[in-house]
Write a protein that holds these residues in place. Structure first.
Motif, PDB file in Angstrom:
ATOM      1  N   ALA A  39       0.813  -1.219   0.000  1.00  0.00           N
ATOM      2  CA  ALA A  39       0.000   0.000   0.000  1.00  0.00           C
ATOM      3  C   ALA A  39       0.846   1.269   0.000  1.00  0.00           C
ATOM      4  N   ILE A  40       1.965   1.265   0.705  1.00  0.00           N
ATOM      5  CA  ILE A  40       2.826   2.451   0.727  1.00  0.00           C
ATOM      6  C   ILE A  40       3.427   2.697  -0.651  1.00  0.00           C
ATOM      7  N   VAL A  41       3.876   1.648  -1.317  1.00  0.00           N
ATOM      8  CA  VAL A  41       4.412   1.803  -2.672  1.00  0.00           C
ATOM      9  C   VAL A  41       3.313   2.295  -3.614  1.00  0.00           C
ATOM     10  N   ALA A  42       2.104   1.771  -3.467  1.00  0.00           N
ATOM     11  CA  ALA A  42       0.985   2.245  -4.286  1.00  0.00           C
ATOM     12  C   ALA A  42       0.744   3.732  -4.056  1.00  0.00           C
ATOM     13  N   GLN A 124       6.859  14.532  -3.593  1.00  0.00           N
ATOM     14  CA  GLN A 124       6.423  14.954  -2.267  1.00  0.00           C
ATOM     15  C   GLN A 124       5.874  13.770  -1.466  1.00  0.00           C
ATOM     16  N   ARG A 125       5.161  12.871  -2.125  1.00  0.00           N
ATOM     17  CA  ARG A 125       4.637  11.705  -1.412  1.00  0.00           C
ATOM     18  C   ARG A 125       5.769  10.840  -0.863  1.00  0.00           C
ATOM     19  N   TYR A 130       6.222  10.366   3.284  1.00  0.00           N
ATOM     20  CA  TYR A 130       6.782   9.131   3.857  1.00  0.00           C
ATOM     21  C   TYR A 130       8.111   9.368   4.563  1.00  0.00           C
ATOM     22  N   ALA A 131       9.144   9.763   3.821  1.00  0.00           N
ATOM     23  CA  ALA A 131      10.471   9.910   4.435  1.00  0.00           C
ATOM     24  C   ALA A 131      10.470  10.984   5.525  1.00  0.00           C
ATOM     25  N   GLY A 132       9.755  12.077   5.292  1.00  0.00           N
ATOM     26  CA  GLY A 132       9.707  13.143   6.289  1.00  0.00           C
ATOM     27  C   GLY A 132       9.045  12.696   7.586  1.00  0.00           C
ATOM     28  N   ILE A 219      -0.332   8.267   6.602  1.00  0.00           N
ATOM     29  CA  ILE A 219      -0.023   9.328   5.644  1.00  0.00           C
ATOM     30  C   ILE A 219      -1.084   9.339   4.536  1.00  0.00           C
ATOM     31  N   GLY A 220      -1.193  10.461   3.879  1.00  0.00           N
ATOM     32  CA  GLY A 220      -2.160  10.574   2.778  1.00  0.00           C
ATOM     33  C   GLY A 220      -3.594  10.676   3.221  1.00  0.00           C
ATOM     34  N   LYS A 221      -3.817  11.078   4.461  1.00  0.00           N
ATOM     35  CA  LYS A 221      -5.188  11.199   4.945  1.00  0.00           C
ATOM     36  C   LYS A 221      -5.934  12.242   4.126  1.00  0.00           C
TER      37      LYS A 221
END
Length: 266
Positions: A39-42, A124-125, A130-132, A219-221
């Motif tokens: 899911a994170i890679v997606a 940015q994603r 993610y990394a941030g 993330i991505g909420k």
């Protein structure tokens, strides 16, 4: 499982020889296979037009991750090659102090192509969402004491990526790789080890092996669903920040076994 290090580690685990170039291709292939449905890679790639485009771009993404990491002293830990030259499982590990976000090595690893293919929103994603957020988790877990005051910098290894081919899962390969990482930590003055888990299954495995869950992160909420794909007012996608300290291993393992047994009993 018999493990192979792509380099020799010194007695202090501080110096290494970079992995041979011929190891990059099978490592990328294995990791791309392992993360096809992650899911994170997606989420990182959801700016691409469809599932086929995302799937096709995953090897390029992982090639960039591996190249940038190796140029900064990272190394690949892997199980023996099969007769076809594949790796059943492998892990990309960064030694203390290594920084794969070094601008010069990111350029050499194909950062411009990443921007071209994913756009600034995709970058940015990856770099901010993610990394941030992962860097912020590290700071909270290792950069401050219980009262929130700065403390002496903790030396830690970073398991940047670890995965097994789907057909090789359930054979203990991931556990074997992580046990080797733990051995390296212990021999390097009981150094710590950081990772982020992107699935509940891997989270529970690492927890049983001694990695403490420091935070559950979303993330991505509002932009993505739990599968990482674009979704208006979506619930976002989760990952788990985890930290291994040799001195905490026994207690963490005991608690993990008890908690996971209790969940199964429900």
């Amino acid at each position: 499982a018999v493990l192979v290090l792509s380099h020799r580690i010194s007695t202090t685990c501080k110096s290494c020889i970079n992995p041979p170039p011929e190891l990059i291709k099978p490592a990328v292939s294995t990791l791309a296979s392992a993360f096809q449905t992650d899911a994170i890679v997606a989420y990182m790639l959801n700016g691409l037009k469809d599932a086929e485009a995302r799937s096709a771009y995953i090897p390029t993404l992982f090639n960039g991750f591996l190249t940038a990491s190796i140029l900064n002293g990272g190394w690949i830990l892997h199980t023996p090659k099969t007769v076809d030259g594949d790796l059943g499982a492998c892990a990309l590990v960064l030694p203390p102090g290594a920084d794969p976000t070094n601008p010069w090595t990111m350029y050499a690893a194909g950062a411009l192509g990443l921007v071209w293919n994913l756009g600034w929103s995709g970058v940015q994603r990856i770099m901010t969402d993610y990394a941030g957020s992962a860097d912020a988790c590290k700071q909270r877990a290792m950069g401050t004491d219980a009262e929130g005051k700065p403390k002496e910098k903790e030396r830690y290894y970073y398991v940047f990526i670890i995965g097994a081919r789907p057909e090789e899962r359930g054979k203990g390969l991931g556990s074997a790789l992580m046990e080797e990482v733990k051995r390296v930590c212990r021999e390097d003055g009981n150094a710590s080890c950081w990772l982020e888990s992107t699935s509940t299954g891997s989270r529970d495995l690492y927890n049983r092996l001694g990695w403490r869950i420091t935070e559950e992160v979303t993330i991505g909420k509002g932009k993505a669903g739990s599968d990482g794909l674009a979704k208006v007012d979506g619930e976002g996608v989760k990952y788990w920040a985890m930290l291994y300290r040799p001195s905490e291993e026994e207690e963490v393992v005991k608690m993990a076994m008890e908690e996971q047994a209790a969940r199964k009993a429900l």
